[in-house]
Design a protein around this motif. Structure first.
Motif, PDB file in Angstrom:
ATOM      1  N   ARG A   1      73.063 -18.217  -4.571  1.00  0.00           N
ATOM      2  CA  ARG A   1      73.607 -18.240  -3.243  1.00  0.00           C
ATOM      3  C   ARG A   1      73.674 -16.682  -2.720  1.00  0.00           C
ATOM      4  N   GLN A   2      73.353 -16.634  -1.389  1.00  0.00           N
ATOM      5  CA  GLN A   2      73.208 -15.385  -0.980  1.00  0.00           C
ATOM      6  C   GLN A   2      73.911 -15.403   0.544  1.00  0.00           C
ATOM      7  N   ARG A   3      74.956 -14.457   0.690  1.00  0.00           N
ATOM      8  CA  ARG A   3      75.846 -14.673   2.069  1.00  0.00           C
ATOM      9  C   ARG A   3      75.312 -13.411   2.838  1.00  0.00           C
ATOM     10  N   PHE A   4      75.353 -13.588   4.032  1.00  0.00           N
ATOM     11  CA  PHE A   4      74.976 -12.359   5.188  1.00  0.00           C
ATOM     12  C   PHE A   4      75.154 -13.038   6.367  1.00  0.00           C
ATOM     13  N   THR A   5      75.506 -11.995   7.439  1.00  0.00           N
ATOM     14  CA  THR A   5      75.729 -12.075   8.980  1.00  0.00           C
ATOM     15  C   THR A   5      74.372 -11.205   9.569  1.00  0.00           C
ATOM     16  N   ALA A   6      73.775 -11.921  10.237  1.00  0.00           N
ATOM     17  CA  ALA A   6      72.783 -11.003  11.299  1.00  0.00           C
ATOM     18  C   ALA A   6      73.381 -10.834  12.463  1.00  0.00           C
ATOM     19  N   GLU A   7      73.343  -9.480  12.882  1.00  0.00           N
ATOM     20  CA  GLU A   7      74.317  -9.089  13.915  1.00  0.00           C
ATOM     21  C   GLU A   7      73.420  -8.588  15.063  1.00  0.00           C
ATOM     22  N   ARG A   8      72.228  -8.804  15.109  1.00  0.00           N
ATOM     23  CA  ARG A   8      71.242  -8.208  15.889  1.00  0.00           C
ATOM     24  C   ARG A   8      70.110  -9.563  16.130  1.00  0.00           C
ATOM     25  N   THR A   9      69.646  -9.841  17.269  1.00  0.00           N
ATOM     26  CA  THR A   9      68.576 -10.835  17.571  1.00  0.00           C
ATOM     27  C   THR A   9      67.408 -10.006  17.241  1.00  0.00           C
TER      28      THR A   9
ATOM     29  N   SER B   1      75.776  -5.967   8.181  1.00  0.00           N
ATOM     30  CA  SER B   1      76.392  -5.152   7.641  1.00  0.00           C
ATOM     31  C   SER B   1      75.810  -5.033   6.140  1.00  0.00           C
ATOM     32  N   GLU B   2      75.567  -6.263   5.291  1.00  0.00           N
ATOM     33  CA  GLU B   2      74.912  -6.266   4.296  1.00  0.00           C
ATOM     34  C   GLU B   2      73.738  -5.279   4.093  1.00  0.00           C
ATOM     35  N   ALA B   3      72.896  -5.568   5.038  1.00  0.00           N
ATOM     36  CA  ALA B   3      71.601  -4.553   4.928  1.00  0.00           C
ATOM     37  C   ALA B   3      72.058  -3.237   5.157  1.00  0.00           C
ATOM     38  N   GLU B   4      73.090  -2.956   6.152  1.00  0.00           N
ATOM     39  CA  GLU B   4      73.593  -1.628   6.068  1.00  0.00           C
ATOM     40  C   GLU B   4      73.991  -1.004   4.859  1.00  0.00           C
ATOM     41  N   ARG B   5      74.768  -1.510   4.114  1.00  0.00           N
ATOM     42  CA  ARG B   5      75.508  -0.969   2.797  1.00  0.00           C
ATOM     43  C   ARG B   5      74.011  -0.538   2.046  1.00  0.00           C
ATOM     44  N   ILE B   6      73.234  -1.544   1.792  1.00  0.00           N
ATOM     45  CA  ILE B   6      72.176  -1.141   1.146  1.00  0.00           C
ATOM     46  C   ILE B   6      71.222  -0.127   1.567  1.00  0.00           C
TER      47      ILE B   6
ATOM     48  N   LEU C   1      79.411   4.289 -10.034  1.00  0.00           N
ATOM     49  CA  LEU C   1      80.787   3.785  -9.190  1.00  0.00           C
ATOM     50  C   LEU C   1      80.303   3.297  -7.722  1.00  0.00           C
ATOM     51  N   TYR C   2      79.710   4.170  -7.057  1.00  0.00           N
ATOM     52  CA  TYR C   2      79.361   4.073  -5.503  1.00  0.00           C
ATOM     53  C   TYR C   2      78.521   2.780  -5.498  1.00  0.00           C
ATOM     54  N   SER C   3      77.482   2.468  -6.284  1.00  0.00           N
ATOM     55  CA  SER C   3      76.497   1.423  -6.396  1.00  0.00           C
ATOM     56  C   SER C   3      77.399   0.331  -6.707  1.00  0.00           C
ATOM     57  N   LEU C   4      78.157   0.210  -7.799  1.00  0.00           N
ATOM     58  CA  LEU C   4      78.934  -0.985  -8.160  1.00  0.00           C
ATOM     59  C   LEU C   4      79.772  -1.387  -6.931  1.00  0.00           C
ATOM     60  N   GLY C   5      80.469  -0.294  -6.345  1.00  0.00           N
ATOM     61  CA  GLY C   5      81.125  -0.809  -5.074  1.00  0.00           C
ATOM     62  C   GLY C   5      80.524  -1.413  -4.154  1.00  0.00           C
ATOM     63  N   THR C   6      79.196  -0.910  -3.759  1.00  0.00           N
ATOM     64  CA  THR C   6      78.115  -1.596  -2.835  1.00  0.00           C
ATOM     65  C   THR C   6      77.967  -2.800  -3.375  1.00  0.00           C
ATOM     66  N   SER C   7      77.731  -3.052  -4.573  1.00  0.00           N
ATOM     67  CA  SER C   7      77.228  -4.696  -5.174  1.00  0.00           C
ATOM     68  C   SER C   7      78.542  -5.263  -4.938  1.00  0.00           C
ATOM     69  N   ARG C   8      79.545  -5.045  -5.264  1.00  0.00           N
ATOM     70  CA  ARG C   8      80.934  -5.982  -5.193  1.00  0.00           C
ATOM     71  C   ARG C   8      80.994  -6.234  -3.597  1.00  0.00           C
ATOM     72  N   ALA C   9      80.728  -5.368  -2.780  1.00  0.00           N
ATOM     73  CA  ALA C   9      81.050  -5.974  -1.251  1.00  0.00           C
ATOM     74  C   ALA C   9      80.086  -6.628  -0.674  1.00  0.00           C
ATOM     75  N   LEU C  10      78.818  -6.450  -1.314  1.00  0.00           N
ATOM     76  CA  LEU C  10      77.747  -7.360  -0.934  1.00  0.00           C
ATOM     77  C   LEU C  10      77.736  -9.029  -1.335  1.00  0.00           C
ATOM     78  N   VAL C  11      78.746  -9.159  -2.451  1.00  0.00           N
ATOM     79  CA  VAL C  11      78.841 -10.401  -2.952  1.00  0.00           C
ATOM     80  C   VAL C  11      80.430 -11.106  -2.662  1.00  0.00           C
ATOM     81  N   THR C  12      81.073 -10.192  -1.815  1.00  0.00           N
ATOM     82  CA  THR C  12      82.220 -10.798  -1.586  1.00  0.00           C
ATOM     83  C   THR C  12      82.165 -11.305  -0.118  1.00  0.00           C
ATOM     84  N   PRO C  13      82.614 -12.726  -0.201  1.00  0.00           N
ATOM     85  CA  PRO C  13      82.540 -13.299   1.125  1.00  0.00           C
ATOM     86  C   PRO C  13      83.316 -12.943   2.243  1.00  0.00           C
TER      87      PRO C  13
END
Length: 328
Positions: A180-188, A31-36, A95-107
Motif C-alpha cells: 500500500r502507498q498513500r499520497f495526495t496530489a495537490e496540483r492538477t 507533500s509526499e513528493a515534496e519531502r522526497i 536520522l533525517y532520512s528516517l524522519g522523512t521515511s516515517r512521515a511518508l508512511v504515516t496516514p
C-alpha cells in the motif's frame, strides 16, 4: 575530432531541465513528493560540499606548505576528520532520512480513496473498488486533486514496481502480496509513471499516465466509466463492433454493457478516452489503434496481444479502430 559534449554554456540549462517535468522527483505535486525532493536536495548539496572539502584537503596535502601538511597528517586531524566528522555527518543524515521515511508512511486521513493497481506483463490494470462496479481502466490512473488516495499494489505474474516520481517513491508489486502507498496530489496535471523493476523483455516499455483532475472532473470521469458503452454510431463503427466479436477479441477484453467481460487483457470500455496505447508506447487515436491491432508484436514484441495484420483486411482494421476510438 568531433565534439561529443555540449558547449559549456549549455550545461547548466541541461542540468536544470531535469528538475522539472512530468517524470521527476524534483517537481513535486504533493507533500509526499515534496519531502522526497527535500531529502534529495539535502543529499545533493551535502554530498557536493563534502566532495569539495575533500578535494580542497587533497590539494592542500599536495601543494601546501610543510607546516600545513604536517597538520593534515597529525593524529588529532586524522581522528577528527576521518572518524568523528563522517560518523556525526552520517548519523545526522540517517536520522533525517528516517524522519522523512516515517512521515511518508504515516496516514493523514482515515478514509482514503482506494485504487487497485495490478501489474501485468506488460501493462497496468487499474480498479476503483470504492466507486462501484465498472470503474476500471488500464495504463492510466485518474486522481482527484486534494484527496488522499491509497494505492493497493499487486502483481498477476512477476515482480513489478510502480513509480510516479512527482507524487511518491517507488513501491514493489509482488505476486501474492498487496503493498500500500498513500499520497495526495495537490496540483492538477498529467504525470508519467514507470515500472522500475525489471520484469521481462518489454520492461522499459511499461509506462502509464497519472492524470490529476479537479474533484468535479474526476467524479464526471468516474460516472462515465461506470456507464455501459453506447451503441455504435454509423455503419463503419457497427461493422467494427461485429469484427470485434468475430475476431475473438472478447475472449481477452471486456467492454461494459456487452457480452464481452473477459479480464485477460485491458478493459476496453472507454479506450477512446485514454491518452496512450500499449502502456504508454503510442498516442491514442484511430491510426495507432489500427496499427497496434495489426502489428502488436512488431511494436512491442513479447506482449500477450496477438497480431491481426494477416487475419483482418484493411477495411476490417479501420472499422474496428473506428468503433474502439468512439468508446469514450
Amino acid at each position: 575530432m568531433r565534439r561529443l559534449l555540449p558547449p559549456l554554456p549549455l550545461v547548466p540549462p541541461l542540468l536544470l531541465a531535469g528538475c522539472s517535468g512530468v517524470q521527476t522527483p524534483l517537481d513535486p505535486y504533493g507533500s509526499e513528493a515534496e519531502r522526497i525532493a527535500h531529502l534529495t536536495w539535502v543529499l545533493f548539496v551535502g554530498g557536493t560540499a563534502i566532495f569539495g572539502l575533500v578535494m580542497a584537503l587533497l590539494a592542500a596535502a599536495l601543494v601546501a606548505p610543510g607546516w600545513m601538511r604536517g597538520l593534515l597528517g597529525s593524529r588529532r586531524f586524522v581522528i577528527g576528520g576521518g572518524i568523528v566528522f563522517p560518523a556525526v555527518t552520517l548519523a545526522a543524515l540517517l536520522l533525517y532520512s528516517l524522519g522523512t521515511s516515517r512521515a511518508l508512511v504515516t496516514p493523514r486521513g482515515d478514509a482514503p480513496l482506494r485504487i487497485e493497481v495490478i501489474g501485468r506483463q506488460y501493462w497496468w490494470e487499474v480498479r476503483y473498488p470504492d466507486l462501484g462496479e465498472g470503474a476500471v481502466t488500464a495504463n492510466e490512473i485518474r486522481l482527484p486533486r486534494g484527496r488522499e488516495v491509497e494505492l493497493h499494489l499487486s502483481s498477476a505474474d512477476v515482480i513489478h514496481s510502480l513509480w510516479i516520481p512527482n507524487l511518491h517513491g517507488k513501491m514493489d508489486m509482488i505476486p501474492g502480496r498487496v503493498n500500500r502507498q498513500r499520497f495526495t496530489a495537490e496540483r492538477t496535471g498529467v504525470l508519467r509513471g514507470q515500472c522500475t523493476e525489471f520484469c521481462g523483455l518489454q520492461h522499459s516499455l511499461m509506462a502509464f499516465w497519472a492524470v490529476v483532475q479537479e474533484p468535479e472532473e474526476f467524479e464526471a470521469w468516474v460516472a462515465r466509466q461506470r456507464e455501459p458503452v453506447p451503441p455504435p454510431e454509423g455503419e463503419v463503427a457497427a461493422r467494427g463492433m461485429r469484427v470485434f466479436g468475430e475476431a475473438g477479441c472478447g475472449a481477452c477484453h471486456a467492454v461494459r454493457g456487452t457480452e464481452w467481460q473477459a479480464r485477460l487483457g485491458p478493459d476496453l470500455s472507454r479506450i477512446g478516452s485514454r491518452l496512450s496505447l500499449a502502456a504508454g508506447v503510442l498516442d491514442n487515436h484511430r491510426g495507432t489503434l489500427a496499427g497496434w491491432i495489426a502489428g502488436a508484436q512488431d511494436i512491442k514484441r513479447g506482449n500477450s496481444m496477438p497480431a491481426y495484420g494477416r487475419a483482418l483486411d484493411g477495411g476490417e482494421l479501420l472499422a474496428l479502430a473506428t468503433w474502439l476510438e468512439g468508446l469514450r
